[in-house]
Design a protein around this motif. Structure first.
Motif, PDB file in Angstrom:
ATOM      1  N   ASP A  75      31.809   8.986   1.621  1.00  0.00           N
ATOM      2  CA  ASP A  75      31.791   8.982   0.084  1.00  0.00           C
ATOM      3  C   ASP A  75      30.478   8.616  -0.254  1.00  0.00           C
ATOM      4  O   ASP A  75      29.406   8.735   0.206  1.00  0.00           O
ATOM      5  CB  ASP A  75      32.636   7.980  -0.222  1.00  0.00           C
ATOM      6  N   GLN A  76      30.387   8.931  -1.565  1.00  0.00           N
ATOM      7  CA  GLN A  76      28.934   8.859  -2.378  1.00  0.00           C
ATOM      8  C   GLN A  76      28.222   7.461  -2.190  1.00  0.00           C
ATOM      9  O   GLN A  76      26.937   7.526  -2.275  1.00  0.00           O
ATOM     10  CB  GLN A  76      28.837   9.425  -3.661  1.00  0.00           C
ATOM     11  N   ASP A 117      27.982   5.719   0.413  1.00  0.00           N
ATOM     12  CA  ASP A 117      27.488   5.746   1.987  1.00  0.00           C
ATOM     13  C   ASP A 117      26.121   5.705   1.922  1.00  0.00           C
ATOM     14  O   ASP A 117      25.414   6.966   1.359  1.00  0.00           O
ATOM     15  CB  ASP A 117      28.094   7.038   2.928  1.00  0.00           C
ATOM     16  N   ARG A 155      32.379  10.922  -9.421  1.00  0.00           N
ATOM     17  CA  ARG A 155      33.177  10.385  -8.794  1.00  0.00           C
ATOM     18  C   ARG A 155      34.444   9.734  -9.554  1.00  0.00           C
ATOM     19  O   ARG A 155      35.639   9.493  -8.486  1.00  0.00           O
ATOM     20  CB  ARG A 155      32.492   8.973  -8.539  1.00  0.00           C
ATOM     21  N   THR A 202      40.770  10.994  -3.856  1.00  0.00           N
ATOM     22  CA  THR A 202      40.808  11.348  -2.504  1.00  0.00           C
ATOM     23  C   THR A 202      40.413  12.792  -2.637  1.00  0.00           C
ATOM     24  O   THR A 202      41.071  13.395  -3.144  1.00  0.00           O
ATOM     25  CB  THR A 202      41.795  10.744  -1.717  1.00  0.00           C
ATOM     26  N   ARG A 247      39.860   8.703   0.022  1.00  0.00           N
ATOM     27  CA  ARG A 247      38.353   8.747   0.285  1.00  0.00           C
ATOM     28  C   ARG A 247      37.916  10.155  -0.268  1.00  0.00           C
ATOM     29  O   ARG A 247      38.689  11.180   0.281  1.00  0.00           O
ATOM     30  CB  ARG A 247      37.670   8.392   1.587  1.00  0.00           C
ATOM     31  N   VAL A 248      36.822  10.297  -1.009  1.00  0.00           N
ATOM     32  CA  VAL A 248      36.165  11.590  -1.430  1.00  0.00           C
ATOM     33  C   VAL A 248      35.176  11.887  -0.449  1.00  0.00           C
ATOM     34  O   VAL A 248      34.038  10.961  -0.665  1.00  0.00           O
ATOM     35  CB  VAL A 248      35.855  11.298  -2.720  1.00  0.00           C
ATOM     36  N   ILE A 249      35.350  12.632   0.504  1.00  0.00           N
ATOM     37  CA  ILE A 249      34.285  12.885   1.528  1.00  0.00           C
ATOM     38  C   ILE A 249      33.896  14.082   1.705  1.00  0.00           C
ATOM     39  O   ILE A 249      33.002  14.724   2.137  1.00  0.00           O
ATOM     40  CB  ILE A 249      34.742  12.439   2.905  1.00  0.00           C
ATOM     41  N   HIS A 299      32.241  17.310  -0.496  1.00  0.00           N
ATOM     42  CA  HIS A 299      31.375  17.575  -1.690  1.00  0.00           C
ATOM     43  C   HIS A 299      30.642  18.658  -1.990  1.00  0.00           C
ATOM     44  O   HIS A 299      30.515  19.594  -1.014  1.00  0.00           O
ATOM     45  CB  HIS A 299      30.413  16.431  -1.433  1.00  0.00           C
TER      46      HIS A 299
END
Length: 249
Positions: free
Chosen positions: A170-171, A173, A190, A195, A206-208, A210
């Protein structure tokens, strides 16, 4: 005074991890085609693309391009060309292509790649890159190294740049700090998605996935997730897709 067309040059983008042929591929395939067709994107980035002659599976990106119609396909894999099984990333575009390139990202033992197309958007060159980064929770330093490797590889000629794909983070990280710093913005804010991983397939929220675009060259227009509604109990993938429209400044 009417604005120059270049001031409103919109670019419709999609990134989607298609989960190769896992789950019920025969059921997922038409859902994936329909989900992508509905986005009407200029450029589509795909991750976990598989071709496997041993099981009769054609290159999934080639299949999707044929079903959608009008798209050129670029595909990259760390598997040898000509091999029966190849797994990697792809870019599909219906825009004029000015250049195409790919690279194996550092560290080489993680077998990650980046794929670049330079396309023409209303007479202007734009670089669009697809990638898929290290997945482990503690791999923030590896992701940072992969992003640095990617950016160092790109032509240093100030061509407007978009980087999209499955970043496996995610952002927040630390490994994504370069992409979430002032140079880039996320086309998907965000607050607009809970998710991009599909909870129905056992994933946490989780938003992974992008779409990052350079702040000096683009302005966000709109973005959303898709493929998040089941049809007869099935989804296109174990991820949701991200669709965005951005505009060249």
């Amino acid at each position: 005074m009417r604005a120059d067309k270049r001031d409103c040059a919109a670019l419709k983008l999609v990134t989607f991890n298609i989960w190769h042929n896992q789950g019920d591929w025969n059921a997922r395939r038409p859902l994936l085609v329909a989900a992508l067709r509905a986005q009407d994107a200029d450029i589509i980035a795909l991750q976990e693309v598989l071709e496997d002659a041993d099981v009769g599976l054609e290159n999934q990106a080639q299949m999707l391009a044929r079903e959608l119609g009008g798209y050129h396909v670029a595909f990259v894999s760390t598997d040898p060309k000509g091999g029966a099984r190849r797994y990697g990333n792809a870019l599909l575009t219906r825009l004029p292509i000015l250049a195409e390139d790919s690279v194996k990202l550092e560290p080489l033992d993680d077998f990650r790649t980046a794929l670049r197309l330079r396309v023409e958007v209303q007479g202007r060159p734009v670089d669009v890159v697809a990638t898929h980064l290290a997945w482990q929770d503690d791999a923030g330093p590896v992701r940072a190294q992969q992003i640095a490797s990617l950016l160092d590889w790109l032509p240093q000629d100030v061509t407007p740049l978009v980087v999209m794909g499955d970043f496996n983070a995610d952002q927040q990280d630390p490994g994504l700090a370069t992409m979430t710093g002032p140079r880039f913005f996320s086309a998907l804010p965000r607050s607009s998605a809970v998710t991009t991983l599909n909870p129905a397939k056992g994933h946490p929220n989780r938003v992974i996935d992008h779409i990052f675009a350079e702040t000096t060259s683009f302005a966000p227009e709109e973005a959303r997730i898709f493929g998040d509604v089941p049809i007869k109990g099935e989804y296109p993938s174990d991820h949701f897709g991200v669709a965005a429209t951005i505009k060249l400044k």
